[in-house]
Design an enzyme around this catalytic site. Sequence first.
Site, PDB file in Angstrom:
ATOM      1  CB  ALA A 135       0.554   1.462  -4.344  1.00 29.45           C
ATOM      2  CG  ASP A 136      -1.253   6.788  -1.886  1.00 25.65           C
ATOM      3  OD1 ASP A 136      -0.735   7.894  -2.489  1.00 25.65           O
ATOM      4  OD2 ASP A 136      -2.461   7.044  -1.355  1.00 25.65           O
ATOM      5  N   PRO A 137       2.979   6.279  -1.407  1.00 27.30           N
ATOM      6  CG  PRO A 137       4.897   6.762  -2.144  1.00 27.30           C
ATOM      7  CD  PRO A 137       3.695   6.625  -2.680  1.00 27.30           C
ATOM      8  CE  LYS A 151      -3.382   2.552   2.875  1.00 27.90           C
ATOM      9  NZ  LYS A 151      -4.061   2.573   4.093  1.00 27.90           N
TER      10      LYS A 151
END
Length: 331
Positions: free
Chosen positions: A62-64, A59
């Site tokens: 994919a979306d820091p 997760k």
Amino acid sequence: MTNFSQKLDRLIKQGALSEKYGTILRYFYDCYLEELVKAGVSKDDCDRQFDLYLDLVVKHMADPYPFEPFHTQIRHPFDYYAFGLDFLRPLVEPTESVALGLDYAKEIALHVKAGNNVILLANHQIEADPQAISLLLESSYPELAEKMIFVAGERVITDPLAVPFSLGRNLLCIYSKRYIDQPPELKSQKQLHNKRTMERMVELLSEGGRCIYVAPSGGRDRPNEEGTVEVARFDPQSIEMFFLMTQKATHPTFFYSLALKTYLLLPPPETIQVELGEVRKTSRGGIKLCFGPKIDMEHYVGSDLPDKHQRRTFRAEQIWTRVVNDYLNLN
């Protein structure tokens, strides 16, 4: 439940996880599983824990998560604080773990409750030191550990394998001197970030009731040439910077020492590496801490020296020696 290794292979094939991180995670899982099975934990329970961890890592990749200079722990809708404790807890052998100096912990808790501040000058051994402190204080001062603020380097907020644990803690995010020149073109940007973090810390201290952990060494303890783990020396300028920040706050701040012995659970690489993605290996065993008495930051052997750099060096050496002695007592 899907086999962890199969899930890892699928994520790598899908491009959600790099080969490098896949290799690190597989090795970490094998070490974790081996230690937990020895302790009587089932493979299914281990897979369940690592399956959740893997989901959180992917997760973040994919979306820091955008960490602010001061990050407040995330408890809802997912409780990252509890996740960190649940992940580390099976590795801790309770009969070999101990928290000493709890009379000083009581003083610290009373200071915080009264609206004063406390800064803990401590050594640092593993990424999971915040979780280790919480587990060690779980039966005595759980609220103190839960609300503690940790001065954190950039690696624990940028490495995807560390982020799921960092999200559950209160952090003052700072670039350490060790990495501030990497890469050189970002040095001024990192210095500006550190300035903002220090300003935010003064605001927090002015609100009062804060307990802040800082490792003045700027990094983790490592073994010497004989293989003995040594407490890394404290940086005099780091200690001075935090002391000066407390002078700007409107609430009084008290300094205490803290010695940690957690190295066995998740030792760092033997050498310092700049690149993210260090190998994780783990062992099961005891963890220990020892709070020391209040530190007089203004009156100490050498505090009357005319040269300020000498004064700061003497102070740092004496605080470091106290932590070393408490650490050796834990052995």
